[in-house]
Design an enzyme around this catalytic site. Structure first.
Site, mmCIF file in Angstrom:
data_model
loop_
_atom_site.group_PDB
_atom_site.id
_atom_site.type_symbol
_atom_site.label_atom_id
_atom_site.label_comp_id
_atom_site.label_asym_id
_atom_site.label_seq_id
_atom_site.Cartn_x
_atom_site.Cartn_y
_atom_site.Cartn_z
ATOM 1 N N CYS A 391 0.826 -1.206 0.000
ATOM 2 C CA CYS A 391 0.000 0.000 0.000
ATOM 3 C C CYS A 391 0.871 1.271 0.000
ATOM 4 O O CYS A 391 1.389 1.641 -1.049
ATOM 5 C CB CYS A 391 -0.987 -0.038 1.163
ATOM 6 N N HIS A 522 -3.631 -4.643 0.165
ATOM 7 C CA HIS A 522 -2.935 -5.256 1.304
ATOM 8 C C HIS A 522 -2.977 -6.782 1.175
ATOM 9 O O HIS A 522 -3.906 -7.418 1.674
ATOM 10 C CB HIS A 522 -3.611 -4.850 2.615
ATOM 11 N N GLU A 524 -1.443 -8.910 2.739
ATOM 12 C CA GLU A 524 -1.336 -9.581 4.045
ATOM 13 C C GLU A 524 -2.697 -9.925 4.636
ATOM 14 O O GLU A 524 -2.796 -10.755 5.532
ATOM 15 C CB GLU A 524 -0.522 -8.718 5.025
HETATM 16 N N1 GLN Z 1 -1.679 6.771 3.145
HETATM 17 C C1 GLN Z 1 -1.898 6.064 1.934
HETATM 18 C C2 GLN Z 1 -3.300 6.298 1.386
HETATM 19 O O1 GLN Z 1 -4.155 6.720 2.092
HETATM 20 C C3 GLN Z 1 -1.659 4.583 2.119
HETATM 21 C C4 GLN Z 1 -2.612 3.917 3.060
HETATM 22 C C5 GLN Z 1 -2.166 2.559 3.500
HETATM 23 O O2 GLN Z 1 -0.994 2.229 3.417
HETATM 24 N N2 GLN Z 1 -3.078 1.759 3.989
HETATM 25 O O3 GLN Z 1 -3.538 6.051 0.228
#
Ligand code: GLN
Length: 548
Positions: A391, A522, A524
């Site tokens: 992410c 994600h 994970e």
């Molecule tokens: N801060 C980034 C966003 O809002 C990534 C978010 C995250 O890693 N879950 O897109």
């Protein structure tokens, strides 16, 4: 109240929190599954927040996300990992969400003009939700974990729901108390049962007595201690089951089964036990435990080293995914937490990264430590250290690449620098309005989305299929306006949304780097011990190869 054909297991905690109710609930589920019983698992969080989405990870640990976009407690991740089932919104409730729906029903005149009393309305709503979750999952047994510890005000209405169900359906409800048995004495081997007795008195005061007590201690409970708890807490012989600490959480179902848990629960629920079949699970545990070749993985984040909370709790799914993949690849992962700010002190500080077989930058929000993370990514790219970005870790890899390979020196995400001349990561236009209105909940992309994979890429090689579905929790996206420029410079967007607008995976080709890949989603959240995530497996393979 009870639904015909459904049996209920409740898991509550005694003495103190953090005794492993989540793992206990998941393990009970696993045991029943191994007897051919379809189960589902629910988590109750007693706080007023409607879901876990608004909570800081330093407050609450990881926010787990389900396919349907529910933001919930990390225990839901344990259930999914142990049961290998996808859960839904119905499997998670908080005091806030229960009250919210009762109030909404009242406003909609669904109580036919009657006075809406806290008891029985709130407990009935809780039971209805459990029934719904069981029905939706096609489960014969619903296992519900009540957060908090008995004796607190917070979970009293949930305990009342258990009492109401149990008094009407004594053969359909089993109450499990997971209790801490502390050890005192010079050698730390004197196990004390009194706190457990007090916890049971607390349960008694709300009209409940446990059917089974899981005695959590750093060592196995001896017969004498078991008998004492059984006698003092009015339990049948054999109903106190020892739950000593283990090195690997996936051993817990095996230990419970060795302690006779499956038979006892099935007998109490008057269910016909089928033959045990835990072979696949046992083999997985043995495989995981027997891997000895170490692989050193660095996880770079901003929260580390503050001492305010249990770090592992905030990244539990990442840790578990590494372990699942390690088991599959046949290596023993050693995880080292690296504070990104330590890499903001110039080139010299980055040399430490050579000691690692692979680096992960996990999800995150905000600007602290960001430049350190970008320097780490640059170093991994240039020195061919396997890199996996989750992410934020993917967005930062795109920024790093844009800055150093595509000539956009001040490339950034508008999350950090709204005035950057190259917003390579930005909010999509359709989300901008919500942000302006401060409707923050509606600005996140949450839950499962489909992506198409490009043939011949690292991602395609790992998954082996052209279409995937993965879970998201983020606000920003790779800006479509920069894709051409970044692609020309050599970064490959190997996973793209079906409409071609959202970049889901970015990677360097195999010829250029042993493993340099980031995902907007994600991964994970979908790794399971019996089914490790293909990208984590590919990453661990690359790390293992570097070690060799
Ligand atoms: N801060 C980034 C966003 O809002 C990534 C978010 C995250 O890693 N879950 O897109």
């Amino acid at each position: 109240m009870a639904k015909k054909g459904i049996k209920y297991i409740f898991v509550v905690g005694g003495v103190m929190s953090g005794v492993g109710k989540g793992i206990a609930s998941a393990s009970i589920g696993k045991i029943l599954q191994s007897r051919g019983v379809e189960v589902t698992a629910l988590k109750i969080d007693p706080y007023v927040n409607v879901d876990a989405g608004t909570m800081n990870p330093t407050e609450h640990g990881e926010v787990f996300v389900l396919d349907d976009g529910t933001e919930c407690d990390q225990d839901m991740g344990n259930y999914e990992r142990f049961l290998d089932r996808d859960l839904t919104r119905t499997n998670y409730m908080t005091t806030g969400s229960v009250y919210l729906s009762v109030i909404q029903k009242e406003r909609n005149l669904e109580y036919g003009g009657k006075q809406v009393e806290v008891v029985p309305r709130i407990p009935l709503e809780i039971i209805e939700r459990i029934n719904k979750a069981a029905e939706k999952a096609g489960a014969k047994v619903a296992i519900t974990e009540v957060g908090g510890t008995v004796g607190e005000y917070e979970n009293i209405l949930f305990l009342e729901a258990i009492r109401m169900l149990k008094i009407k359906n004594p053969h359909d409800v089993v109450l499990v108390l997971v209790s801490h048995v502390p050890a005192l004495g010079a050698g730390g081997n004197e196990l004390k049962t009194k706190p457990t007795q007090h916890a049971v008195r607390s349960l008694n005061s709300v009209g409940l007595n446990p059917d089974i007590i899981l005695a959590r201690a750093h060592m196995p409970l001896d017969e004498k201690r078991k008998e004492k708890i059984e006698f003092m807490c009015s339990l049948e012989k054999g109903d106190v089951i020892s739950a000593p600490n283990v090195g690997n959480i996936y051993e817990v179902p095996v230990n419970f089964e060795n302690g006779g848990m499956g038979d006892r629960i099935l007998k109490k629920l008057k269910m016909k036990p089928k033959q045990k079949d835990m072979k696949e699970w046992r083999d997985m545990v043995t495989h995981m435990n027997s891997a000895t070749k170490p692989v050193r993985i660095g996880i770079v984040g901003k929260y580390f080293g503050t001492g305010e909370f249990v770090l592992e709790d905030s990244y539990i799914s990442v840790i578990e995914s590494i372990r699942h993949a390690g088991g599959k690849v046949g290596c023993k992962p050693e995880i080292v937490w690296l504070n990104s700010e330590q890499f903001e002190k110039g080139k010299e500080s980055l040399k430490e990264l050579n000691d690692f077989d692979g680096i992960i930058v996990p999800g995150g929000f905000g600007s602290r430590g960001i430049e350190g993370k970008i320097s780490v990514i640059e170093y991994c790219r240039e020195n061919k250290i396997p890199y996996f970005g989750l992410c934020y870790g993917m967005q930062l890899a795109v920024i790093e690449f844009a800055r150093h390979m595509a000539g956009m020196k001040d490339a950034n995400t508008t999350e950090i620098n709204p005035k950057t001349s190259h917003p390579v990561v930005d909010i999509m236009p359709e989300q901008k309005k919500n942000l302006k209105d401060k409707n923050f909940g509606a600005t996140m992309r949450l839950g499962a989305y489909v992506a198409n994979l490009k043939k011949g890429t690292v991602a395609f090689g790992a998954y082996g299929v052209p279409e995937i579905s993965e879970r998201h929790r983020h606000r920003y996206e790779v800006n479509p306006e920069y894709i051409e420029k970044i692609t020309e410079a050599g970064l490959v967007f190997s996973g793209v949304s079906p409409d071609g607008r959202l970049m889901e995976i970015a990677e360097l080709p195999k010829e250029k780097h042993p493993f340099f890949l980031g995902t907007q989603f994600h991964p994970e959240l979908k790794s399971r011990p019996l089914n490790p995530h293909p990208l984590f497996v590919a990453f661990m393979k690359a790390c293992f190869a570097r070690r060799k």
